[in-house]
Design a protein around this motif. Structure first.
Motif, PDB file in Angstrom:
ATOM      1  N   ASP A  85       6.370  -3.839  -9.377  1.00 27.01           N
ATOM      2  CA  ASP A  85       7.364  -2.991 -10.130  1.00 27.01           C
ATOM      3  C   ASP A  85       7.245  -3.432 -11.584  1.00 27.01           C
ATOM      4  O   ASP A  85       7.383  -2.863 -12.524  1.00 27.01           O
ATOM      5  CB  ASP A  85       8.530  -2.412  -9.425  1.00 27.01           C
ATOM      6  CG  ASP A  85       8.658  -1.794  -8.235  1.00 27.01           C
ATOM      7  OD1 ASP A  85       7.686  -1.102  -8.055  1.00 27.01           O
ATOM      8  OD2 ASP A  85       9.808  -1.601  -7.470  1.00 27.01           O
ATOM      9  N   VAL A 106      -1.508   3.336  -2.844  1.00 31.08           N
ATOM     10  CA  VAL A 106      -2.875   3.212  -2.978  1.00 31.08           C
ATOM     11  C   VAL A 106      -3.658   2.346  -1.807  1.00 31.08           C
ATOM     12  O   VAL A 106      -2.589   1.747  -1.054  1.00 31.08           O
ATOM     13  CB  VAL A 106      -3.357   2.224  -4.103  1.00 31.08           C
ATOM     14  CG1 VAL A 106      -2.655   2.960  -5.331  1.00 31.08           C
ATOM     15  CG2 VAL A 106      -2.523   0.695  -4.241  1.00 31.08           C
ATOM     16  N   THR A 133      -6.540   1.699  -7.358  1.00 31.82           N
ATOM     17  CA  THR A 133      -5.869   1.379  -8.542  1.00 31.82           C
ATOM     18  C   THR A 133      -4.635   2.331  -8.808  1.00 31.82           C
ATOM     19  O   THR A 133      -4.777   3.576  -8.488  1.00 31.82           O
ATOM     20  CB  THR A 133      -6.548   1.172 -10.029  1.00 31.82           C
ATOM     21  OG1 THR A 133      -7.555   0.103  -9.676  1.00 31.82           O
ATOM     22  CG2 THR A 133      -5.531   0.990 -11.295  1.00 31.82           C
ATOM     23  N   THR A 134      -3.598   2.100  -9.216  1.00 32.66           N
ATOM     24  CA  THR A 134      -2.508   2.962  -9.415  1.00 32.66           C
ATOM     25  C   THR A 134      -2.854   3.847 -10.657  1.00 32.66           C
ATOM     26  O   THR A 134      -3.683   3.586 -11.371  1.00 32.66           O
ATOM     27  CB  THR A 134      -1.042   2.345  -9.763  1.00 32.66           C
ATOM     28  OG1 THR A 134      -1.267   1.545 -10.808  1.00 32.66           O
ATOM     29  CG2 THR A 134      -0.714   1.416  -8.678  1.00 32.66           C
ATOM     30  N   GLU A 135      -2.280   5.171 -10.534  1.00 37.10           N
ATOM     31  CA  GLU A 135      -2.555   6.150 -11.508  1.00 37.10           C
ATOM     32  C   GLU A 135      -2.347   5.707 -12.946  1.00 37.10           C
ATOM     33  O   GLU A 135      -3.157   6.140 -13.634  1.00 37.10           O
ATOM     34  CB  GLU A 135      -1.720   7.232 -11.140  1.00 37.10           C
ATOM     35  CG  GLU A 135      -2.132   8.228  -9.726  1.00 37.10           C
ATOM     36  CD  GLU A 135      -1.449   9.298  -9.881  1.00 37.10           C
ATOM     37  OE1 GLU A 135      -0.490   9.691 -10.649  1.00 37.10           O
ATOM     38  OE2 GLU A 135      -1.795  10.179  -8.632  1.00 37.10           O
ATOM     39  N   ASP A 136      -1.509   4.968 -13.115  1.00 35.96           N
ATOM     40  CA  ASP A 136      -0.891   4.249 -14.453  1.00 35.96           C
ATOM     41  C   ASP A 136      -1.994   3.260 -14.991  1.00 35.96           C
ATOM     42  O   ASP A 136      -2.103   2.896 -16.085  1.00 35.96           O
ATOM     43  CB  ASP A 136       0.181   3.759 -14.644  1.00 35.96           C
ATOM     44  CG  ASP A 136       0.563   2.771 -13.678  1.00 35.96           C
ATOM     45  OD1 ASP A 136      -0.524   2.180 -12.992  1.00 35.96           O
ATOM     46  OD2 ASP A 136       1.719   2.556 -13.537  1.00 35.96           O
ATOM     47  N   LYS A 192       0.876  -1.189   0.096  1.00 33.22           N
ATOM     48  CA  LYS A 192      -0.115  -0.001  -0.032  1.00 33.22           C
ATOM     49  C   LYS A 192       0.775   1.268  -0.146  1.00 33.22           C
ATOM     50  O   LYS A 192       0.596   2.222  -0.744  1.00 33.22           O
ATOM     51  CB  LYS A 192      -1.018   0.131   1.127  1.00 33.22           C
ATOM     52  CG  LYS A 192      -2.073  -0.879   1.243  1.00 33.22           C
ATOM     53  CD  LYS A 192      -3.016  -0.512   2.207  1.00 33.22           C
ATOM     54  CE  LYS A 192      -2.551  -0.980   3.670  1.00 33.22           C
ATOM     55  NZ  LYS A 192      -3.617  -0.889   4.559  1.00 33.22           N
ATOM     56  N   LEU A 219       3.023   1.444  -3.315  1.00 33.71           N
ATOM     57  CA  LEU A 219       1.912   2.007  -4.578  1.00 33.71           C
ATOM     58  C   LEU A 219       1.464   3.300  -4.526  1.00 33.71           C
ATOM     59  O   LEU A 219       0.782   3.657  -5.165  1.00 33.71           O
ATOM     60  CB  LEU A 219       1.118   0.770  -4.893  1.00 33.71           C
ATOM     61  CG  LEU A 219       1.810  -0.640  -5.303  1.00 33.71           C
ATOM     62  CD1 LEU A 219       1.036  -1.743  -5.526  1.00 33.71           C
ATOM     63  CD2 LEU A 219       2.503  -0.548  -6.923  1.00 33.71           C
ATOM     64  N   THR A 273      -4.269  -2.937  -9.497  1.00 35.13           N
ATOM     65  CA  THR A 273      -5.228  -2.786  -8.328  1.00 35.13           C
ATOM     66  C   THR A 273      -4.922  -3.760  -7.289  1.00 35.13           C
ATOM     67  O   THR A 273      -4.413  -4.926  -7.287  1.00 35.13           O
ATOM     68  CB  THR A 273      -6.479  -3.426  -8.744  1.00 35.13           C
ATOM     69  OG1 THR A 273      -7.173  -2.268 -10.130  1.00 35.13           O
ATOM     70  CG2 THR A 273      -7.604  -3.174  -7.673  1.00 35.13           C
ATOM     71  N   ARG A 281       4.256  -3.278 -13.548  1.00 31.24           N
ATOM     72  CA  ARG A 281       3.896  -1.559 -13.899  1.00 31.24           C
ATOM     73  C   ARG A 281       4.798  -1.295 -15.223  1.00 31.24           C
ATOM     74  O   ARG A 281       4.702  -0.397 -15.993  1.00 31.24           O
ATOM     75  CB  ARG A 281       4.156  -0.572 -12.708  1.00 31.24           C
ATOM     76  CG  ARG A 281       3.118  -1.017 -11.753  1.00 31.24           C
ATOM     77  CD  ARG A 281       2.993   0.017 -10.682  1.00 31.24           C
ATOM     78  NE  ARG A 281       2.773   1.238 -10.912  1.00 31.24           N
ATOM     79  CZ  ARG A 281       2.829   2.308 -10.272  1.00 31.24           C
ATOM     80  NH1 ARG A 281       3.221   2.342  -9.073  1.00 31.24           N
ATOM     81  NH2 ARG A 281       2.341   3.826 -10.634  1.00 31.24           N
TER      82      ARG A 281
END
Length: 275
Positions: free
Chosen positions: A162, A114, A119-122, A109, A112, A126, A165
């Motif tokens: 990582d 979140v 959900t991450t900005e990209d 948490k 990331l 989730t 993403r």
């Protein structure tokens, strides 16, 4: 204030869903039984079950939207809001939590940025905590789109997200190779798994799961190696980390009591006849 009607699918999407929907319904003697896979089908279209998707299911199966909504909101595998390409679930049920799942979840948490179910900005990941996935002998377990990543640590879990993403390839500990959440939803709807070698890679129970069965049959196996962890939760140097290694739970050591209990120092359990 009355709710506005759900927007309709574009004509090409609607035609595709109707074709696939007829194939799903044909599997069952009663069309109502097709609701669960049909919800997975509409989820594969948009990445979550929308009002449009529920309206399609209701009309296609001759159900009310209330009946469809009741099912879609009951099962946690149906997402009700936009989510990431990769659903990263950290088991925080009893054994995984004790073995480090709570720490993994908390550190992810923070890593990331979140919260649970966010959900991450990209739009890639989730994060959520999940209940038991029947993999306790590999605790703590992280799942990505329902594929297993066993014996995780905070460091390995952060490296995993990582890589996701950054679109770097990741390989589950067991089972078929990873695909996106939309692709997973289509597979769960009952359509062929298009991943190369998916059937061959689906595998079965791991070595730790089969140990009890071997003992029950009176079979003897090789000496089991227990994955040791440092105080930080990371695996100690030399621990089996490759997929071909025998991944066993760190709680699988033969000890009379927990090593963390200073009042009752742990000692190895010796069977009768051992030297």
């Amino acid at each position: 204030m009355p709710q506005l009607p759900a927007p309709a699918y574009p004509a090409d999407v609607l035609a595709r869903l109707e074709t696939d929907g007829r194939e799903i319904v044909a599997r069952y003697p009663d069309s109502r039984s097709a609701l669960l896979p049909l919800l997975h089908l509409v989820q594969s279209e948009e990445g979550h079950v929308t009002r449009t998707g529920m309206a399609f299911c209701a009309e296609f199966l001759g159900l009310t939207t209330a009946e469809v909504n009741a099912v879609a909101t009951f099962y946690s595998m149906y997402r009700r809001k936009p989510s990431g390409d990769y659903q990263v679930g950290v088991c925080t049920n009893t054994l995984c939590a004790v073995m480090g799942g709570d720490q993994i979840f908390d550190e992810l948490k923070e890593h990331l940025g979140v919260g649970n179910g966010e959900t991450t900005e990209d739009g890639k990941v989730t994060l959520e905590h999940i209940e038991c996935n029947a993999a306790c002998d590999f605790a703590p377990v992280v799942m990505v789109n329902w594929e297993f990543f066993d014996n995780q640590t905070p460091a390995s879990a952060k490296a995993l997200v990582d890589d996701l993403r950054a679109d770097r390839p990741v390989e589950p500990t067991r089972g078929a190779r990873l695909c996106t959440f939309k692709d997973t939803a289509r597979i769960l709807a009952g359509f062929p798994d298009q991943r190369p070698g998916a059937v061959e890679e689906s595998g079965g129970a791991g070595a730790a799961s089969l140990a009890g069965l071997r003992l029950a049959k009176g079979e003897s196996g090789p000496t089991r190696v227990v994955t040791q962890r440092s105080q930080s939760g990371d695996e100690a140097p030399g621990s089996p980390a490759d997929k071909g290694a025998e991944h066993l739970s760190a709680n699988d050591a033969g000890e009379r009591t927990a090593a963390s209990d200073p009042a009752n120092p742990a000692e190895p359990v010796h069977k009768e006849g051992d030297k």
